[in-house]
Design a protein around this motif. Structure first.
Motif, PDB file in Angstrom:
ATOM      1  N   TRP A  81       0.822  -1.218   0.000  1.00 52.74           N
ATOM      2  CA  TRP A  81       0.000   0.000   0.000  1.00 52.74           C
ATOM      3  C   TRP A  81       0.854   1.265   0.000  1.00 52.74           C
ATOM      4  O   TRP A  81       0.401   2.325  -0.429  1.00 52.74           O
ATOM      5  CB  TRP A  81      -0.953   0.017   1.210  1.00 52.74           C
ATOM      6  CG  TRP A  81      -0.250   0.020   2.536  1.00 52.74           C
ATOM      7  CD1 TRP A  81       0.057  -1.073   3.291  1.00 52.74           C
ATOM      8  CD2 TRP A  81       0.275   1.149   3.248  1.00 52.74           C
ATOM      9  NE1 TRP A  81       0.743  -0.715   4.429  1.00 52.74           N
ATOM     10  CE2 TRP A  81       0.888   0.650   4.420  1.00 52.74           C
ATOM     11  CE3 TRP A  81       0.296   2.521   3.015  1.00 52.74           C
ATOM     12  CZ2 TRP A  81       1.520   1.469   5.355  1.00 52.74           C
ATOM     13  CZ3 TRP A  81       0.926   3.343   3.939  1.00 52.74           C
ATOM     14  CH2 TRP A  81       1.526   2.835   5.087  1.00 52.74           C
ATOM     15  N   TYR A  84       0.995   3.689  -2.927  1.00 55.06           N
ATOM     16  CA  TYR A  84      -0.082   4.644  -3.192  1.00 55.06           C
ATOM     17  C   TYR A  84       0.121   5.910  -2.364  1.00 55.06           C
ATOM     18  O   TYR A  84      -0.193   7.010  -2.830  1.00 55.06           O
ATOM     19  CB  TYR A  84      -1.440   3.973  -2.933  1.00 55.06           C
ATOM     20  CG  TYR A  84      -1.639   2.822  -3.898  1.00 55.06           C
ATOM     21  CD1 TYR A  84      -2.276   3.014  -5.118  1.00 55.06           C
ATOM     22  CD2 TYR A  84      -1.094   1.562  -3.636  1.00 55.06           C
ATOM     23  CE1 TYR A  84      -2.392   1.988  -6.028  1.00 55.06           C
ATOM     24  CE2 TYR A  84      -1.202   0.525  -4.543  1.00 55.06           C
ATOM     25  CZ  TYR A  84      -1.847   0.739  -5.735  1.00 55.06           C
ATOM     26  OH  TYR A  84      -1.941  -0.279  -6.646  1.00 55.06           O
ATOM     27  N   LEU A 124      -6.118   3.114  -5.554  1.00 59.86           N
ATOM     28  CA  LEU A 124      -6.000   2.465  -4.240  1.00 59.86           C
ATOM     29  C   LEU A 124      -7.273   1.669  -3.937  1.00 59.86           C
ATOM     30  O   LEU A 124      -7.217   0.540  -3.446  1.00 59.86           O
ATOM     31  CB  LEU A 124      -5.746   3.514  -3.149  1.00 59.86           C
ATOM     32  CG  LEU A 124      -5.669   2.973  -1.718  1.00 59.86           C
ATOM     33  CD1 LEU A 124      -4.495   2.008  -1.557  1.00 59.86           C
ATOM     34  CD2 LEU A 124      -5.542   4.108  -0.701  1.00 59.86           C
ATOM     35  N   THR A 127      -7.239  -1.504  -5.625  1.00 57.34           N
ATOM     36  CA  THR A 127      -6.278  -2.416  -5.011  1.00 57.34           C
ATOM     37  C   THR A 127      -6.811  -3.064  -3.738  1.00 57.34           C
ATOM     38  O   THR A 127      -6.452  -4.188  -3.403  1.00 57.34           O
ATOM     39  CB  THR A 127      -4.985  -1.629  -4.712  1.00 57.34           C
ATOM     40  OG1 THR A 127      -4.559  -1.017  -5.934  1.00 57.34           O
ATOM     41  CG2 THR A 127      -3.886  -2.516  -4.183  1.00 57.34           C
ATOM     42  N   LEU A 128      -7.680  -2.332  -3.013  1.00 58.77           N
ATOM     43  CA  LEU A 128      -8.133  -2.819  -1.705  1.00 58.77           C
ATOM     44  C   LEU A 128      -9.484  -3.537  -1.740  1.00 58.77           C
ATOM     45  O   LEU A 128      -9.864  -4.200  -0.778  1.00 58.77           O
ATOM     46  CB  LEU A 128      -8.202  -1.654  -0.704  1.00 58.77           C
ATOM     47  CG  LEU A 128      -6.861  -0.963  -0.402  1.00 58.77           C
ATOM     48  CD1 LEU A 128      -7.060   0.175   0.589  1.00 58.77           C
ATOM     49  CD2 LEU A 128      -5.836  -1.966   0.131  1.00 58.77           C
TER      50      LEU A 128
END
Ligand code: RET
Length: 247
Positions: A81, A84, A124, A127-128
């Protein structure tokens, strides 16, 4: 496979850290004696970009910038993470660098940075997310935002740059092309990498991001800070109204 920890890709994170630090130290050394306030501004921004990236890489190397996301289908992804967090600050700073170089209006630079921040935040989210279709939906939104950023850079910022002196124009074109080429690879790397289709391993993906990051930040800074547009040669340093070269 899912025990949280940095594995083989650590080598690329270490190299990324060292590369960013070397770039930062080089920019600092080169900018040490710079007096011209406009040139100083470019140095400060560009040094900051390298510094932020170095700390992000270091945090990933030590596993702090790493987390896990468990998808609804039970698949567990290792997610760095910290990328990001890095990109959220460094991509606006890169756009600020090139926007100031071009002599773009503050309002236009702010618009560009706004769309860019939206791109990183939706990236982000992509991605999550735990539902695969949501991941691809946000990837698409983020990629559309990126296309707007690139379009805006070429058309609106490019228009401002066209009014500038020759040195500035040629530096702008090179840096614009660096951005066009490098940035466009990021969504592709995400898509074929572990966050997306999984065609690339985390090892390969980390390597690709490291090369891209070094090119887009240190390569970019290198070109910018050694250009006559910033250094100013021996004579006229500022790309402003002073020169009576109309064409
Ligand atoms: C993500 C995934 C979702 C789709 C898009 C992305 C774009 C990322 C970009 C990152 C640029 C980073 C730079 C770093 C500097 O070193 C978030 C990967 C469009 C364009 C230039």
């Amino acid at each position: 496979m899912s025990s949280l920890g940095v594995e083989g890709e650590g080598i690329w994170l270490a190299l990324g850290t060292v590369g960013m630090l070397l770039g930062m130290v080089y920019f600092m050394a080169k900018g040490w004696d710079v007096q011209d306030p406009e040139a100083e501004e470019f140095y400060v921004i560009t040094i900051l970009i390298a510094g932020i990236a170095a700390s992000s890489y270091l945090s990933m190397f030590f596993g702090f910038g790493l987390t896990e996301v468990e998808l609804v289908n039970g698949q567990v992804l290792d997610i760095y993470w910290a990328r990001y967090a890095d990109w959220l600050f460094t991509t606006p700073l890169l756009l600020l660098d090139i926007g100031l170089l071009a002599g773009a209006k503050n309002r236009d630079i702010a618009t560009l940075i706004g769309i860019d921040a939206f791109m990183i935040v939706t990236g982000l989210f992509a991605t999550l997310m735990t539902v695969p279709v949501a991941r691809y939906a946000f990837w698409t939104i983020s990629t559309i935002a990126m296309l707007f950023v690139l379009y805006f850079l070429v058309v609106v910022v490019g228009e401002a740059a066209a009014e500038a002196d020759e040195d500035t124009q040629s530096t702008f074109k090179v840096l614009r092309n660096v951005i066009l080429v490098a940035w466009a690879v990021y969504p592709v790397a995400w898509l074929v990498g572990t966050e997306g289709l999984g065609l690339l391993s985390l090892y390969g993906e980390t390597l690709i991001f490291m090369i891209l990051d070094l090119f887009a930040k240190i390569g970019f800074g290198f070109i910018l800070l050694r250009s006559r547009a910033v250094v100013g040669g021996d004579s006229a340093p500022t790309p402003s109204a002073e020169e009576a070269t109309a064409d």
